[in-house]
Design a protein around this motif. Sequence first.
Motif, PDB file in Angstrom:
ATOM      1  N   PRO A 290       0.785  -1.234   0.000  1.00  0.00           N
ATOM      2  CA  PRO A 290       0.000   0.000   0.000  1.00  0.00           C
ATOM      3  C   PRO A 290       0.817   1.284   0.000  1.00  0.00           C
ATOM      4  CG  PRO A 290       0.047  -0.933   2.207  1.00  0.00           C
ATOM      5  CD  PRO A 290       0.762  -1.911   1.315  1.00  0.00           C
ATOM      6  N   ASP A 291       2.139   1.189   0.036  1.00  0.00           N
ATOM      7  CA  ASP A 291       2.947   2.402   0.082  1.00  0.00           C
ATOM      8  C   ASP A 291       2.639   3.278  -1.138  1.00  0.00           C
ATOM      9  OD1 ASP A 291       5.603   3.933  -0.717  1.00  0.00           O
ATOM     10  OD2 ASP A 291       5.698   3.526   1.430  1.00  0.00           O
ATOM     11  N   PRO A 292       2.298   4.562  -0.931  1.00  0.00           N
ATOM     12  CA  PRO A 292       1.890   5.410  -2.059  1.00  0.00           C
ATOM     13  C   PRO A 292       3.002   5.698  -3.061  1.00  0.00           C
ATOM     14  CG  PRO A 292       2.080   6.705  -0.043  1.00  0.00           C
ATOM     15  CD  PRO A 292       2.197   5.271   0.362  1.00  0.00           C
ATOM     16  N   SER A 293       4.263   5.615  -2.636  1.00  0.00           N
ATOM     17  CA  SER A 293       5.382   5.888  -3.535  1.00  0.00           C
ATOM     18  C   SER A 293       5.995   4.628  -4.122  1.00  0.00           C
ATOM     19  CB  SER A 293       6.472   6.686  -2.806  1.00  0.00           C
ATOM     20  OG  SER A 293       6.002   7.971  -2.443  1.00  0.00           O
ATOM     21  N   ASN A 294       6.105   3.599  -3.310  1.00  0.00           N
ATOM     22  CA  ASN A 294       6.823   2.398  -3.740  1.00  0.00           C
ATOM     23  C   ASN A 294       5.963   1.146  -3.715  1.00  0.00           C
ATOM     24  OD1 ASN A 294       9.259   3.881  -4.023  1.00  0.00           O
ATOM     25  ND2 ASN A 294       9.592   3.753  -1.809  1.00  0.00           N
ATOM     26  N   GLY A 295       4.644   1.326  -3.689  1.00  0.00           N
ATOM     27  CA  GLY A 295       3.743   0.189  -3.622  1.00  0.00           C
ATOM     28  C   GLY A 295       3.018  -0.064  -4.928  1.00  0.00           C
ATOM     29  N   PHE A 296       2.259  -1.167  -4.934  1.00  0.00           N
ATOM     30  CA  PHE A 296       1.565  -1.592  -6.150  1.00  0.00           C
ATOM     31  C   PHE A 296       0.488  -2.599  -5.790  1.00  0.00           C
ATOM     32  CE2 PHE A 296       4.764  -4.712  -5.299  1.00  0.00           C
ATOM     33  CZ  PHE A 296       4.256  -5.927  -5.750  1.00  0.00           C
ATOM     34  N   VAL A 297      -0.367  -2.896  -6.752  1.00  0.00           N
ATOM     35  CA  VAL A 297      -1.392  -3.926  -6.624  1.00  0.00           C
ATOM     36  C   VAL A 297      -1.151  -4.970  -7.712  1.00  0.00           C
ATOM     37  CG1 VAL A 297      -3.849  -4.429  -6.884  1.00  0.00           C
ATOM     38  CG2 VAL A 297      -3.129  -2.434  -5.579  1.00  0.00           C
ATOM     39  N   LEU A 298      -1.209  -6.235  -7.350  1.00  0.00           N
ATOM     40  CA  LEU A 298      -1.010  -7.333  -8.300  1.00  0.00           C
ATOM     41  C   LEU A 298      -2.337  -8.048  -8.508  1.00  0.00           C
ATOM     42  CD1 LEU A 298       1.182  -8.981  -9.909  1.00  0.00           C
ATOM     43  CD2 LEU A 298       1.284 -10.505  -7.919  1.00  0.00           C
ATOM     44  N   VAL A 299      -2.816  -8.073  -9.771  1.00  0.00           N
ATOM     45  CA  VAL A 299      -4.095  -8.709 -10.098  1.00  0.00           C
ATOM     46  C   VAL A 299      -3.932  -9.585 -11.344  1.00  0.00           C
ATOM     47  CG1 VAL A 299      -5.532  -6.882  -9.108  1.00  0.00           C
ATOM     48  CG2 VAL A 299      -4.802  -6.720 -11.492  1.00  0.00           C
ATOM     49  N   PRO A 300      -4.775 -10.609 -11.488  1.00  0.00           N
ATOM     50  CA  PRO A 300      -4.749 -11.395 -12.730  1.00  0.00           C
ATOM     51  C   PRO A 300      -5.167 -10.533 -13.912  1.00  0.00           C
ATOM     52  CG  PRO A 300      -5.905 -12.577 -10.978  1.00  0.00           C
ATOM     53  CD  PRO A 300      -5.704 -11.175 -10.490  1.00  0.00           C
ATOM     54  N   ASP A 301      -4.496 -10.710 -15.022  1.00  0.00           N
ATOM     55  CA  ASP A 301      -4.899 -10.032 -16.250  1.00  0.00           C
ATOM     56  C   ASP A 301      -6.197 -10.653 -16.757  1.00  0.00           C
ATOM     57  OD1 ASP A 301      -4.761  -9.868 -19.445  1.00  0.00           O
ATOM     58  OD2 ASP A 301      -3.582  -8.220 -18.623  1.00  0.00           O
ATOM     59  N   LEU A 302      -7.014  -9.834 -17.444  1.00  0.00           N
ATOM     60  CA  LEU A 302      -8.284 -10.335 -17.953  1.00  0.00           C
ATOM     61  C   LEU A 302      -8.105 -11.445 -18.979  1.00  0.00           C
ATOM     62  CD1 LEU A 302     -10.321  -7.025 -18.317  1.00  0.00           C
ATOM     63  CD2 LEU A 302     -10.550  -8.782 -16.556  1.00  0.00           C
ATOM     64  N   LYS A 303      -6.920 -11.526 -19.586  1.00  0.00           N
ATOM     65  CA  LYS A 303      -6.681 -12.581 -20.583  1.00  0.00           C
ATOM     66  C   LYS A 303      -6.496 -13.954 -19.943  1.00  0.00           C
ATOM     67  CE  LYS A 303      -3.382 -10.035 -22.520  1.00  0.00           C
ATOM     68  NZ  LYS A 303      -3.775  -8.663 -22.173  1.00  0.00           N
ATOM     69  N   TRP A 304      -6.343 -14.001 -18.620  1.00  0.00           N
ATOM     70  CA  TRP A 304      -6.120 -15.282 -17.941  1.00  0.00           C
ATOM     71  C   TRP A 304      -7.375 -15.679 -17.175  1.00  0.00           C
ATOM     72  CZ3 TRP A 304      -3.397 -16.205 -12.698  1.00  0.00           C
ATOM     73  CH2 TRP A 304      -3.171 -17.578 -12.511  1.00  0.00           C
ATOM     74  N   ASN A 305      -7.886 -16.884 -17.446  1.00  0.00           N
ATOM     75  CA  ASN A 305      -9.097 -17.340 -16.752  1.00  0.00           C
ATOM     76  C   ASN A 305      -8.799 -18.000 -15.405  1.00  0.00           C
ATOM     77  OD1 ASN A 305      -8.137 -19.923 -17.357  1.00  0.00           O
ATOM     78  ND2 ASN A 305      -9.594 -20.280 -19.014  1.00  0.00           N
ATOM     79  N   GLN A 306      -7.531 -18.148 -15.051  1.00  0.00           N
ATOM     80  CA  GLN A 306      -7.069 -18.685 -13.766  1.00  0.00           C
ATOM     81  C   GLN A 306      -7.417 -20.156 -13.566  1.00  0.00           C
ATOM     82  OE1 GLN A 306      -7.413 -15.887 -10.296  1.00  0.00           O
ATOM     83  NE2 GLN A 306      -8.682 -14.678 -11.695  1.00  0.00           N
TER      84      GLN A 306
END
Length: 272
Positions: free
Chosen positions: A129-145
């Motif tokens: 959650p760090d506003p400068s050095n953070g990110f969110v990791l999510v599955p791409d829509l092209k992958w049905n998992q």
Amino acid sequence: FIFQRIGLSGEGTDAVVILEKTPFQEEKIPDLLKKPMNAELQMHNDIYCTFYLSPPPELSEIKATVVYPATEKHIQKYLRQEVHLIRETWEDYKNITLPFIHSQSFSIQWVYNILEKKAETDRIVHENPDPSNGFVLVPDLKWNQNQLEDLYLIALVHRRDIKSLRDLTAEHLPLLRNVLQEGKEAIVKRFGVPSSQLRIYLHYQPSYYHLHVHFTALGYDAPGSSVERAHLLADVIDNLAMDSMYYQKRALTFPLRADEPLFKKFQEAGRL
């Protein structure tokens, strides 16, 4: 994939519908061969035969992706066009590409919806959650998992001031190292795929101007993973560690379709 351009409800608005045959799962193959289905012989030559099979519904899923309402840019993206390689110098970027980016109204509200937890919260695999050095990791829509063979995830950084590879300097190394290390750890923890079987890269040009990193299975020939567009994140980190202004100095090569407005800007500038 297959796409269709359609009008909805007679309102003159457009949608893009992408139909994709989902990959076979290895454990389902015995069921596929045991269950009755239509088999049409297409070719028989000595020991070689080719059949067209019609599997039962439960083994013939089709994934449908809908973009609606679709802009002309979305529609053009899925039409077949000639592709050309562009060799963009830093001067080209400042004089042609950057003014073009500023002149366009590319909507990335869907990215902000994920970052602000307004959408896809149940799909988040990992977040720093760090506003400068953070990110969110999510599955791409092209992958049905449903299988790991075509694993595909996207890391979206929280910072909103980094459009692409061209903006990166040594200042961003902590962010990039977090994405690389934490992304790999999250994927091996959730999906059991080791970092040695991941391709981790950035696109240039990106399809949208908010810094994001692609994580795909190494054995998967993912769209955009070719050498003329993909830049390995580990190499990007090494380049910036050697020279903070590396991506403000070097020329970058990328493909453009003949119908893209940016291609026309390069033509008008006499760079093709």
